[in-house]
Design a protein around this motif. Structure first.
Motif, mmCIF file in Angstrom:
data_model
loop_
_atom_site.group_PDB
_atom_site.id
_atom_site.type_symbol
_atom_site.label_atom_id
_atom_site.label_comp_id
_atom_site.label_asym_id
_atom_site.label_seq_id
_atom_site.Cartn_x
_atom_site.Cartn_y
_atom_site.Cartn_z
ATOM 1 N N GLN A 20 22.166 34.001 53.704
ATOM 2 C CA GLN A 20 22.913 35.259 53.682
ATOM 3 C C GLN A 20 23.896 35.235 52.517
ATOM 4 O OE1 GLN A 20 22.724 37.972 55.776
ATOM 5 N NE2 GLN A 20 20.857 36.905 56.427
ATOM 6 N N PRO A 21 24.184 36.430 51.932
ATOM 7 C CA PRO A 21 25.211 36.408 50.885
ATOM 8 C C PRO A 21 26.544 35.909 51.425
ATOM 9 C CG PRO A 21 24.354 38.646 51.239
ATOM 10 C CD PRO A 21 23.647 37.750 52.201
ATOM 11 N N LEU A 22 27.264 35.226 50.598
ATOM 12 C CA LEU A 22 28.570 34.682 50.983
ATOM 13 C C LEU A 22 29.589 35.827 51.045
ATOM 14 C CD1 LEU A 22 30.335 31.919 50.955
ATOM 15 C CD2 LEU A 22 30.873 32.695 48.646
ATOM 16 N N PRO A 23 30.275 35.998 52.186
ATOM 17 C CA PRO A 23 31.275 37.073 52.235
ATOM 18 C C PRO A 23 32.546 36.709 51.481
ATOM 19 C CG PRO A 23 31.041 36.017 54.388
ATOM 20 C CD PRO A 23 30.135 35.276 53.450
ATOM 21 N N LEU A 24 33.077 37.655 50.766
ATOM 22 C CA LEU A 24 34.324 37.459 50.000
ATOM 23 C C LEU A 24 35.125 38.754 50.130
ATOM 24 C CD1 LEU A 24 34.547 35.989 46.420
ATOM 25 C CD2 LEU A 24 35.555 38.206 46.887
ATOM 26 N N THR A 25 36.426 38.616 50.308
ATOM 27 C CA THR A 25 37.266 39.816 50.410
ATOM 28 C C THR A 25 38.303 39.808 49.301
ATOM 29 O OG1 THR A 25 36.996 39.769 52.800
ATOM 30 C CG2 THR A 25 38.759 41.173 51.947
ATOM 31 N N VAL A 26 38.391 40.930 48.613
ATOM 32 C CA VAL A 26 39.458 41.116 47.629
ATOM 33 C C VAL A 26 40.600 41.818 48.360
ATOM 34 C CG1 VAL A 26 40.100 42.130 45.413
ATOM 35 C CG2 VAL A 26 37.743 41.341 45.789
ATOM 36 N N GLN A 27 41.704 41.085 48.549
ATOM 37 C CA GLN A 27 42.836 41.617 49.324
ATOM 38 C C GLN A 27 43.692 42.535 48.455
ATOM 39 O OE1 GLN A 27 43.473 40.722 52.546
ATOM 40 N NE2 GLN A 27 41.767 39.274 52.674
ATOM 41 N N PRO A 28 44.429 43.453 49.101
ATOM 42 C CA PRO A 28 45.373 44.250 48.317
ATOM 43 C C PRO A 28 46.430 43.335 47.702
ATOM 44 C CG PRO A 28 45.150 45.110 50.552
ATOM 45 C CD PRO A 28 44.428 43.792 50.526
ATOM 46 N N GLY A 29 46.907 43.688 46.515
ATOM 47 C CA GLY A 29 47.917 42.860 45.847
ATOM 48 C C GLY A 29 49.322 43.336 46.148
ATOM 49 N N ASN A 30 50.247 42.753 45.422
ATOM 50 C CA ASN A 30 51.644 43.150 45.484
ATOM 51 C C ASN A 30 52.040 43.468 44.044
ATOM 52 O OD1 ASN A 30 54.400 43.114 45.267
ATOM 53 N ND2 ASN A 30 54.698 41.170 46.339
ATOM 54 N N PRO A 31 52.332 44.747 43.742
ATOM 55 C CA PRO A 31 52.564 45.111 42.339
ATOM 56 C C PRO A 31 53.620 44.252 41.651
ATOM 57 C CG PRO A 31 52.575 47.054 43.744
ATOM 58 C CD PRO A 31 52.466 45.868 44.660
ATOM 59 N N LYS A 32 54.476 43.588 42.457
ATOM 60 C CA LYS A 32 55.521 42.759 41.826
ATOM 61 C C LYS A 32 54.983 41.378 41.422
ATOM 62 C CE LYS A 32 59.554 44.793 43.932
ATOM 63 N NZ LYS A 32 60.000 44.864 45.313
ATOM 64 N N LEU A 33 53.788 41.055 41.857
ATOM 65 C CA LEU A 33 53.269 39.718 41.576
ATOM 66 C C LEU A 33 52.141 39.812 40.541
ATOM 67 C CD1 LEU A 33 53.558 36.785 42.132
ATOM 68 C CD2 LEU A 33 52.235 37.064 44.217
ATOM 69 N N THR A 34 52.493 39.521 39.302
ATOM 70 C CA THR A 34 51.508 39.632 38.226
ATOM 71 C C THR A 34 51.145 38.249 37.685
ATOM 72 O OG1 THR A 34 53.285 39.944 36.654
ATOM 73 C CG2 THR A 34 52.237 41.950 37.477
ATOM 74 N N ILE A 35 50.022 38.211 37.015
ATOM 75 C CA ILE A 35 49.562 36.985 36.344
ATOM 76 C C ILE A 35 50.189 37.001 34.952
ATOM 77 C CG2 ILE A 35 47.551 35.817 35.384
ATOM 78 C CD1 ILE A 35 45.880 37.167 37.668
ATOM 79 N N SER A 36 51.161 36.123 34.725
ATOM 80 C CA SER A 36 51.827 36.132 33.411
ATOM 81 C C SER A 36 50.810 35.873 32.312
ATOM 82 C CB SER A 36 52.912 35.065 33.353
ATOM 83 O OG SER A 36 53.374 34.973 32.018
ATOM 84 N N ARG A 37 50.912 36.680 31.250
ATOM 85 C CA ARG A 37 50.004 36.440 30.117
ATOM 86 C C ARG A 37 50.223 35.046 29.532
ATOM 87 N NH1 ARG A 37 54.065 39.540 28.281
ATOM 88 N NH2 ARG A 37 55.078 39.097 26.300
ATOM 89 N N HIS A 38 51.401 34.466 29.780
ATOM 90 C CA HIS A 38 51.703 33.165 29.180
ATOM 91 C C HIS A 38 50.891 32.021 29.781
ATOM 92 C CE1 HIS A 38 54.532 34.695 26.371
ATOM 93 N NE2 HIS A 38 55.118 35.411 27.319
ATOM 94 N N ILE A 39 50.184 32.294 30.872
ATOM 95 C CA ILE A 39 49.220 31.303 31.395
ATOM 96 C C ILE A 39 48.112 31.055 30.360
ATOM 97 C CG2 ILE A 39 47.323 31.157 33.076
ATOM 98 C CD1 ILE A 39 49.265 32.169 35.203
#
Ligand code: AHR
Length: 511
Positions: A20-39
């Motif tokens: 069976q396909p593996l289930p994956l869920t994309v959860q809602p985010g928090n607009p205050k939590l971003t991925i810093s470009r500096h990564i």
């Protein structure tokens, strides 16, 4: 708590590969939590052929140049949007005296690069040349100040030289060709102070740090981001001591260095960069996945002293470190599809720790360790790792979206690792990006994603793979490993069905 649960998406399933396909869920985010470009930062040390004969070339070399800065290299890096560039080291930083590298080139002293083979250092590439390179790249300069063999005054003067107006040092900068303050904000205070940066104890370093950080002055328009030299791998005591002894207002960030060695051994062979078998493919990935535990461990210590997560964790040296190629310059290695899978996996780990990890620097940009670019006289090539940074730039400064899934295993001998790792984000236009990595070299992996809260109509994607995990780009065949259009994702109702090829990185865009 909720955050940590979802950030931990590298879970292992004991079951064999499901039909069976593996289930994956994309959860809602928090607009205050971003991925810093500096990564997505990079690193250029005076080491081997990174700066000299990488970025900064012989005037006679027949390539497009600005002064001696190689522009084909610059153009390739502009494309991946380098957010910051760390310089001049590495170990070199704690032997570097910035005054050697300013003023007329003919009057600069000649030294030996004592850390990297006693090679000649003519100081033709110094502060102004580095900042010109940063300006061409459109990147934030990240300076590493000399703590090991320098002085508090020397660092304070460098900051003043770059950022002040109206002082004698500022006038020297003007005479050297740059009237306006450079406004350099990012300052590392030493490098690997537990090792090549002075072999200090954590207790001693934290006192030293406080002095250097105190006298590094904030000039108008350039509030400093003071960054402490952090732990080697999983050295919890170092992080604990820094967090306990350094006041948060003196420390914007704390670093961590964590390399991936195929064999895991610093003393014997580290493993080859090409021609390896599945055993070293597997061990390299297993070792790279430790980044998740190492970051989690340091982040947990930091949380105890800094609940509001004000102090950034910067993994300002990471990457695959193999044996160098025979008869090559220092730390020169090839870069295969395996390196691309390590880069993609590591960046997924950083994205999923973006609440604390707000900077990282791959070691290194050109011709050293897990390089983005290799050069040979007029020729240059983009490595598989470069292509990962190209695909992943969509995550820079995007809102992090937590994922929930249970990975199937990739087993080799008696060991196993999670075959799947992933991260997701939503950019400022509302587009959602999913970066998915299948580490299993022999099995495709089908997953079905639910995306509650995401409205989307179309999916497009790019894939990076190759016939073999040890395939690489050479100067004769520079396009063996490069991204291609991906056709393995479809919308099924409100779900996303994706089949990831074996040993592949896939980045999807949902709009
Ligand atoms: O990136 C190569 C070296 O690795 C750096 O100079 C040093 O900081 C680390 O040990």
């Amino acid at each position: 708590m909720r955050l940590r649960l979802f950030a931990c998406c590298l879970l292992t399933a004991t079951a064999a590969r499901a039909q069976q396909p593996l289930p994956l869920t994309v959860q809602p985010g928090n607009p205050k939590l971003t991925i810093s470009r500096h990564i997505y930062g990079h690193f250029a040390e005076h080491l081997g052929r990174c700066v000299y004969d990488g970025f900064w070339v012989d005037p006679a070399l027949n390539v497009p140049k600005q002064g001696r800065i190689r522009l084909d290299v610059v153009q390739a890096l502009q494309k991946i949007k380098v957010p910051n560039l760390r310089w001049p080291g590495g170990c070199f930083a704690d032997a570097y005296h910035w005054r050697d590298g300013v003023g007329p080139a003919a009057q600069r002293p000649s030294r030996l690069n004592v850390w990297w083979g006693d090679t000649p250092e003519d100081n033709s590439f110094g502060t102004h040349e580095f900042l010109e390179l940063c300006q061409l790249l459109g990147t934030e300069p990240y300076m590493a100040a000399n703590v090991g063999s320098g002085t508090v005054q020397e660092m304070a003067d460098w900051v003043e030289y770059l950022n002040a107006s109206g002082t004698t040092l500022a006038r020297q900068r003007e005479q050297n060709g740059h009237p306006a303050p450079y406004k350099v904000s990012w300052w590392g205070v030493g490098n690997e102070s537990w090792g090549c940066g002075g072999n200090m104890t954590a207790e001693h370093y934290t006192d030293v740090y406080r002095r250097y950080a105190t006298f590094a002055h904030n000039f108008p328009g350039a509030p400093l981001k003071r960054i402490a030299s952090g732990a080697n791998g999983d050295d919890a005591h170092w992080t604990e001591t820094c967090m306990k002894q350094i006041p948060a207002e003196l420390m914007w960030g704390l670093t961590l260095h964590q390399y991936t060695l195929p064999t895991g051994s610093w003393s014997g062979s580290k493993g080859a960069s090409t021609g390896f078998g599945e055993d070293q493919y597997f061990s390299t990935l297993r070792n790279a996945l430790k980044m998740d535990q190492v970051v989690s461990r340091h982040a947990a210590i930091m949380d105890r002293y800094d609940k509001d997560k004000k102090v950034a964790l910067l993994v300002d040296e990471w990457g695959v470190w193999t044996d160098p190629l025979p008869n090559s310059s220092a730390l020169y290695q090839q870069n295969t599809l395996r390196d691309a899978l390590v880069a993609a996996t590591t960046l997924n780990i950083f994205n999923n720790h973006c609440d604390r990890v707000r900077g990282a620097n791959l070691a290194q940009a050109v011709n050293v360790l897990q390089a983005l670019i290799l050069t040979d006289k007029e020729k240059m090539l983009l490595t598989p790792t470069y292509h990962v940074f190209d695909l992943y730039q969509v995550h820079q400064d995007a809102e992090w979206l937590p994922l929930q899934f249970q990975s199937p295993d990739y087993a080799f001998g008696s060991e196993k690792i999670p075959a799947l790792n992933a991260s997701a984000s939503r950019d400022k236009t509302g587009a959602v990006h999913l970066s998915l990595v299948n580490l299993d070299p022999g099995n495709a992996l089908t997953l079905e994603a639910a995306l509650p809260g995401v409205t989307w109509k179309t999916v497009t994607g790019r894939v990076l793979t190759a016939p073999k995990v040890n395939d690489y780009n050479s100067f004769d065949q520079p396009a063996v490993v490069q991204p291609a259009a991906f056709k393995g994702a479809q919308k099924r109702g409100d779900k996303l069905r994706v089949t990831l090829p074996p040993k592949s990185v896939v980045v999807l865009q949902l709009t």
